[in-house]
Design a protein around this motif. Structure first.
Motif, mmCIF file in Angstrom:
data_model
loop_
_atom_site.group_PDB
_atom_site.id
_atom_site.type_symbol
_atom_site.label_atom_id
_atom_site.label_comp_id
_atom_site.label_asym_id
_atom_site.label_seq_id
_atom_site.Cartn_x
_atom_site.Cartn_y
_atom_site.Cartn_z
ATOM 1 N N LEU A 46 0.839 -1.208 0.000
ATOM 2 C CA LEU A 46 0.000 0.000 0.000
ATOM 3 C C LEU A 46 0.871 1.254 0.000
ATOM 4 C CD1 LEU A 46 -2.991 0.766 0.125
ATOM 5 C CD2 LEU A 46 -2.780 0.932 2.580
ATOM 6 N N VAL A 47 1.941 1.210 0.781
ATOM 7 C CA VAL A 47 2.848 2.357 0.836
ATOM 8 C C VAL A 47 3.449 2.625 -0.541
ATOM 9 C CG1 VAL A 47 5.017 3.187 1.810
ATOM 10 C CG2 VAL A 47 3.354 2.058 3.279
ATOM 11 N N GLY A 49 2.003 2.303 -3.246
ATOM 12 C CA GLY A 49 0.982 2.780 -4.174
ATOM 13 C C GLY A 49 0.342 1.676 -4.988
ATOM 14 N N GLU A 51 -2.468 -0.554 -4.503
ATOM 15 C CA GLU A 51 -3.625 -0.937 -3.687
ATOM 16 C C GLU A 51 -4.090 -2.347 -4.007
ATOM 17 O OE1 GLU A 51 -6.259 2.019 -4.972
ATOM 18 O OE2 GLU A 51 -5.189 3.636 -3.978
ATOM 19 N N PHE A 52 -4.058 -2.687 -5.301
ATOM 20 C CA PHE A 52 -4.590 -3.982 -5.716
ATOM 21 C C PHE A 52 -3.777 -5.120 -5.102
ATOM 22 C CE2 PHE A 52 -5.522 -7.445 -8.675
ATOM 23 C CZ PHE A 52 -6.894 -7.362 -8.713
ATOM 24 N N PHE A 54 -2.041 -4.957 -2.431
ATOM 25 C CA PHE A 54 -2.323 -4.909 -0.988
ATOM 26 C C PHE A 54 -3.516 -5.800 -0.662
ATOM 27 C CE2 PHE A 54 -5.434 -2.477 1.673
ATOM 28 C CZ PHE A 54 -4.902 -2.764 2.921
#
Lengths: 183, 340
Positions: A46-47, A49, A51-52, A54
């Protein structure tokens, strides 16, 4: 700023839980530490960038694989402390050597990928323009379409194979029942 | 690196209040937490009263004078006062952590659920996928509770729960996938916006059916309450728990009802979209009304159906729901391509 703070919270937990997986004496504790480790890895995605990835990390590892791990451990009742006496001669030495080799390999691979200089990383914001999912789908279904399909075929074959092994034939089932009746 | 984390599309109503990023994050966290602690009490009270009236009883009538409205608050006070017992054979660390692992995912879900066009904490790009992933985490908490209790009934309950939740997670995700295909986005705000003309329950009735059945099974509510079947295994994984930890599990159950009702409202009932174009009434009201109606429906089922047997329950998931959901996805895909 926010990314850095979250990274420095997640990274130490990640390392500590990974070490705890190895040191834990009870199988269930090791599995739980592994879940914590996989979660912090998800946060690191997530950090970065992504999201998927994650979400995929959570649903596949924490939600499915680790639940099955726990299920098997609990069903078999492997909760006694495991003896740490090694069965194989010189296992500890070989394991340490292989571990060091793996570490060296990872360092080299990362250094070759990123470069030996402190150059800035590729711009994720530009790649993720129009949404992370869309960007991933674009690459996956254009550039890597064939490997993607081949992987899915492989998974289906594996699933069918597992199903055939797990299936009990009708006549076998009857013989088992008869044996039990005799006993 | 200022991208990625906390990057949200659009503006929520909180964003305008403060300038500092951290103050906004903390304010949102407080709002979500208060909502998660209050809304389940409303549903819990509703369950008391609805079940009572369906069985020709009155239900709670004394606490708070007016129709026992304060019953859940009184229960909370009672739980706090109770002794916190940890069985001597239990693994106390895992035992104490389990209630939190069950409850926290349900709190995390409400971060992305939109209660209005600007009433949400984070408009996550992968919203619905995130919600479905996070719900699967609470299984781990239930297994931790069952194993750490050092009780055979608890362990059997936990294993039943795990088998059931894995089986019903698939139809849940597949049903949501059909809606995502029609809406063309994973974002919950986007899915709600896409329903401004008509609700997806009209075009996806099969997915709605599959989703609601799977959601009730995920909540281990009757008729899918095999993991906590009181006549067989006392209370399943929660048997050994007392006091505040037990209250956590109850809170998680009611928070789960609110969460799944809210997701189903967004996916199939238009979320905050008004009925008959009544835009005068704010979206928050519409969303709350839809969540309330679906919660009532879930409670209604408890008073209606007997419990399914374990083999019936598994067969229903694998032989009925999953093929149905797959067929629905196929038809949705074909229609989507043809219409385009």
């Amino acid at each position: 700023m926010a990314d850095t703070v979250v990274f420095w919270i997640a990274a130490p937990i990640s390392v500590a839980s990974a070490i705890a997986v190895v040191l834990a004496r009870r199988a269930v504790h090791a599995a739980l530490f592994l879940i914590a480790n996989l979660f912090t890895l998800a946060v690191l995605f997530l950090v970065l960038g992504s999201e998927f990835l994650f979400v995929v990390q959570i649903i596949v590892y924490a939600g499915a694989i680790m639940v099955l791990f726990l299920f098997v451990i609990m069903l078999l009742g492997v909760d006694q402390e495991v003896s740490l006496r090694e069965q194989l001669q010189g296992q500890r030495l070989v394991a340490a050597l292989l571990g060091l080799g793996l570490l060296a390999e990872v360092v080299v691979a990362v250094r070759l990928g990123v470069g030996l200089h402190r150059t800035p990383l590729p711009d994720f914001a530009a790649v993720n323009k129009g949404g992370n999912v869309q960007a991933l789908a674009h690459v996956l279904f254009n550039q890597y379409f064939l490997p993607f399909e081949v992987t899915s075929v492989l998974l289906i074959v594996a699933a069918i194979g597992a199903m055939l092994h797990g299936r009990r034939r009708m006549d076998e089932e009857e013989t088992i029942d008869r044996e039990q009746a005799v006993l | 690196m200022s991208h990625g984390l906390l990057l949200t599309a659009g503006q929520s109503f909180v964003d305008g209040w403060f300038n500092s990023l951290w103050v906004v994050v903390i304010a949102k966290a407080i709002i979500v937490l208060v909502f998660v602690l209050v809304a389940p009490l409303g549903v819990g009270y509703m369950e008391h009263k609805v079940l009572a009236h369906m069985q020709h009883r009155l239900g709670p009538m004394y606490a708070g004078r007016f129709h026992g409205w304060a019953q859940l608050l009184a229960d909370g006070v009672k739980f706090v006062q109770k002794e916190d017992i940890v069985p001597s054979a239990a693994d106390s660390g895992v035992f104490s952590l389990a209630p939190a692992v069950v409850l926290v995912p349900y709190i995390a879900i409400f971060v992305v659920i939109p209660f209005g066009k600007t009433v949400w904490a984070v408009n996550l790009d992968v919203g619905i996928f995130y919600v479905l992933a996070i719900t699967s985490v609470s299984i781990i908490g239930i297994m931790m509770a069952g194993w750490a209790s050092a009780n055979k009934f608890s362990l059997i309950g936990a294993l039943r729960a795990a088998a059931q939740l894995i089986a019903y997670e698939l139809p849940l995700i597949l049903a949501a996938a059909a809606v995502v295909m029609q809406a063309g986005t994973l974002s919950l705000v986007g899915i709600a916006d896409a329903q401004h003309a008509f609700w997806y329950v009209l075009t996806q009735p099969i997915a709605f059916f599959v989703f609601m059945v799977a959601a009730i099974a995920e909540l281990t509510r009757p008729p899918f309450d095999m993991p906590i079947a009181d006549s067989e295994i006392i209370f399943g994984a929660f048997t050994e728990y007392t006091g505040l930890k037990f209250a956590f599990f109850l809170l998680a159950e009611y928070a789960g009802i609110v969460a799944f009702s809210a997701i189903a409202s967004v996916l199939f009932l238009g979320g905050y979209q008004p009925i008959l174009g009544l835009h005068i009434i704010p979206g928050f009201f519409w969303m709350s009304a839809k969540v309330g109606a679906l919660s009532f429906f879930i409670i209604w089922l408890r008073a209606t159906f007997p419990r399914l047997r374990e083999d019936q329950l598994q067969r229903f998931a694998w032989v009925v729901l999953i093929p149905l959901a797959l067929a629905d996805i196929m038809v949705t895909g074909v229609i989507k391509v043809l219409v385009k």
